[in-house]
Motif scaffolding. Sequence first.
Motif, PDB file in Angstrom:
ATOM      1  N   GLY A 235       0.849  -1.195   0.000  1.00 50.27           N
ATOM      2  CA  GLY A 235       0.000   0.000   0.000  1.00 50.27           C
ATOM      3  C   GLY A 235       0.869   1.223   0.000  1.00 50.27           C
ATOM      4  O   GLY A 235       1.683   1.417  -0.895  1.00 50.27           O
ATOM      5  N   ASP A 236       0.718   2.058   1.030  1.00 54.08           N
ATOM      6  CA  ASP A 236       1.592   3.221   1.195  1.00 54.08           C
ATOM      7  C   ASP A 236       2.886   2.751   1.837  1.00 54.08           C
ATOM      8  O   ASP A 236       3.097   2.875   3.039  1.00 54.08           O
ATOM      9  CB  ASP A 236       0.909   4.289   2.060  1.00 54.08           C
ATOM     10  N   GLY A 237       3.753   2.192   1.024  1.00 46.65           N
ATOM     11  CA  GLY A 237       4.951   1.550   1.535  1.00 46.65           C
ATOM     12  C   GLY A 237       4.716   0.074   1.762  1.00 46.65           C
ATOM     13  O   GLY A 237       3.625  -0.455   1.545  1.00 46.65           O
ATOM     14  N   LEU A 238       5.736  -0.619   2.215  1.00 46.86           N
ATOM     15  CA  LEU A 238       5.675  -2.056   2.439  1.00 46.86           C
ATOM     16  C   LEU A 238       5.487  -2.353   3.920  1.00 46.86           C
ATOM     17  O   LEU A 238       6.176  -1.795   4.774  1.00 46.86           O
ATOM     18  CB  LEU A 238       6.970  -2.721   1.959  1.00 46.86           C
ATOM     19  N   GLY A 239       4.543  -3.239   4.207  1.00 43.43           N
ATOM     20  CA  GLY A 239       4.351  -3.750   5.559  1.00 43.43           C
ATOM     21  C   GLY A 239       4.326  -5.259   5.523  1.00 43.43           C
ATOM     22  O   GLY A 239       4.307  -5.875   4.453  1.00 43.43           O
ATOM     23  N   ALA A 240       4.316  -5.884   6.674  1.00 40.18           N
ATOM     24  CA  ALA A 240       4.281  -7.345   6.718  1.00 40.18           C
ATOM     25  C   ALA A 240       3.832  -7.816   8.086  1.00 40.18           C
ATOM     26  O   ALA A 240       4.079  -7.164   9.110  1.00 40.18           O
ATOM     27  CB  ALA A 240       5.655  -7.922   6.396  1.00 40.18           C
ATOM     28  N   LEU A 241       3.158  -8.963   8.086  1.00 41.98           N
ATOM     29  CA  LEU A 241       2.925  -9.720   9.314  1.00 41.98           C
ATOM     30  C   LEU A 241       4.024 -10.760   9.388  1.00 41.98           C
ATOM     31  O   LEU A 241       4.278 -11.485   8.420  1.00 41.98           O
ATOM     32  CB  LEU A 241       1.553 -10.399   9.293  1.00 41.98           C
ATOM     33  N   ALA A 242       4.692 -10.840  10.536  1.00 44.34           N
ATOM     34  CA  ALA A 242       5.814 -11.764  10.685  1.00 44.34           C
ATOM     35  C   ALA A 242       5.716 -12.468  12.034  1.00 44.34           C
ATOM     36  O   ALA A 242       5.040 -12.004  12.960  1.00 44.34           O
ATOM     37  CB  ALA A 242       7.141 -11.016  10.563  1.00 44.34           C
ATOM     38  N   TRP A 243       6.428 -13.589  12.117  1.00 44.17           N
ATOM     39  CA  TRP A 243       6.443 -14.397  13.346  1.00 44.17           C
ATOM     40  C   TRP A 243       7.878 -14.586  13.799  1.00 44.17           C
ATOM     41  O   TRP A 243       8.732 -15.037  13.022  1.00 44.17           O
ATOM     42  CB  TRP A 243       5.793 -15.753  13.068  1.00 44.17           C
ATOM     43  N   ASP A 244       8.134 -14.217  15.046  1.00 47.62           N
ATOM     44  CA  ASP A 244       9.448 -14.374  15.662  1.00 47.62           C
ATOM     45  C   ASP A 244       9.403 -15.585  16.578  1.00 47.62           C
ATOM     46  O   ASP A 244       8.745 -15.552  17.626  1.00 47.62           O
ATOM     47  CB  ASP A 244       9.799 -13.110  16.464  1.00 47.62           C
ATOM     48  N   PRO A 245      10.072 -16.673  16.230  1.00 50.73           N
ATOM     49  CA  PRO A 245       9.995 -17.884  17.054  1.00 50.73           C
ATOM     50  C   PRO A 245      10.577 -17.728  18.446  1.00 50.73           C
ATOM     51  O   PRO A 245      10.291 -18.531  19.337  1.00 50.73           O
ATOM     52  CB  PRO A 245      10.793 -18.915  16.236  1.00 50.73           C
ATOM     53  N   GLN A 246      11.380 -16.688  18.664  1.00 47.88           N
ATOM     54  CA  GLN A 246      12.027 -16.501  19.963  1.00 47.88           C
ATOM     55  C   GLN A 246      11.112 -15.845  20.987  1.00 47.88           C
ATOM     56  O   GLN A 246      11.395 -15.870  22.180  1.00 47.88           O
ATOM     57  CB  GLN A 246      13.310 -15.686  19.793  1.00 47.88           C
ATOM     58  N   GLY A 247      10.018 -15.248  20.559  1.00 46.78           N
ATOM     59  CA  GLY A 247       9.098 -14.628  21.503  1.00 46.78           C
ATOM     60  C   GLY A 247       9.547 -13.263  21.956  1.00 46.78           C
ATOM     61  O   GLY A 247      10.283 -12.558  21.260  1.00 46.78           O
ATOM     62  N   VAL A 248       9.108 -12.854  23.147  1.00 52.60           N
ATOM     63  CA  VAL A 248       9.353 -11.500  23.643  1.00 52.60           C
ATOM     64  C   VAL A 248      10.299 -11.514  24.835  1.00 52.60           C
ATOM     65  O   VAL A 248      10.464 -12.523  25.515  1.00 52.60           O
ATOM     66  CB  VAL A 248       8.032 -10.805  24.054  1.00 52.60           C
TER      67      VAL A 248
END
Length: 359
Positions: A235-248
């Motif tokens: 859209g207005d620039g690039l975005g993404a949904l991503a998954w970090d396996p290491q968590g928070v």
Amino acid sequence: MAALLSSYIGNLLSKVFARDAPLLHAAKGRAGIHPWLQVGEQVNADVLADGKAIARLEHTATLPGLKKRPSVVFDLPENLSRLELRGSHVDAQGKATSFRRRWSVLDMARISHPLYDTARPLDERIRAFAELSGLVEVGNARPPAGTNAEAEAALLEAEVRLGTTLPSPLRVLLAEADIRIDNSYFLQPHRLQTAEGLLLGLGGYGDGNGGLGALLPPSVLARYRRSVAVFAEIGDGLGALAWDPQGVVAGEPPNSAGDQGNPGAQPATPNEGVWYWLHQEHIAEPALLLDDDYQPQTAEAALTHVFKRLALSQAASPESEEQLLVDTAHPRNLLQLHFDEPRKPQLRFRSYDYHYSLY
């Protein structure tokens, strides 16, 4: 083009709010009121559904802006036609006034309810939602060009290449469907890549733009290098949904809009990781998808969020200030309360807002 868009939105809204259309529910909905006030403002009010008191709101703002956690939560009765707030407001200067405000209620559950039907597999829920709403394109999963590779083989190859085991709901979804929302899309198994890889390639950061190392704190760059990008937002620039396996890390900032004074992210089930949205406009601040306890959302909740943020947001605009959108299929509606004038409270549905759906 404007006429076509207007016609499309009109047809969509008629589908959403047609009173004679069947209204089916995965579960009874709930709503939470989130006051957006200045420090020192107070509101005390009864919440009435079709004339019946169902909850009491009592809130004093100690921080400005919208909060993730609601000040009061209540059930949304089926076939609700009017919601009312009746009470008093004290502004930041200490001036008190009384108010009474009613809204006619329009329910989005007619098109959204398949997303929340947890008795069905996720891909079936998405296909049913796509058919009802017309907001999503769903086709069959496609093998890499020039091959007859099955989806399972492509998923196994991706896991080896990325060095991680993908969440089960994601594997099932990508094995069964090719999903697009306007120009945005879920990546097919053979195209899964790290968030860093997506930014360097599709985002253009590998084309002599200084590289990501000059733009990102080391912790964010490390997260992008180990994360799997699963949905590309174009859209207005690039975005993404991503998954970090290491968590928070305990206490790390969620990076969602507003919500001052939050406790930060809290670790949850080991080995389930954390889902987040990234965008070029705030590339150094990935927005974590957390539940009401600030723990990482489940994979199904995160994948469903794609359709809340990018599809249902297209239909979540009332025609006047006298109307209030709700979704009685939604597990908890986010209703933002603020005051334009002392006696004129405004209540807005923000669950499908691009930014506040992160709550």
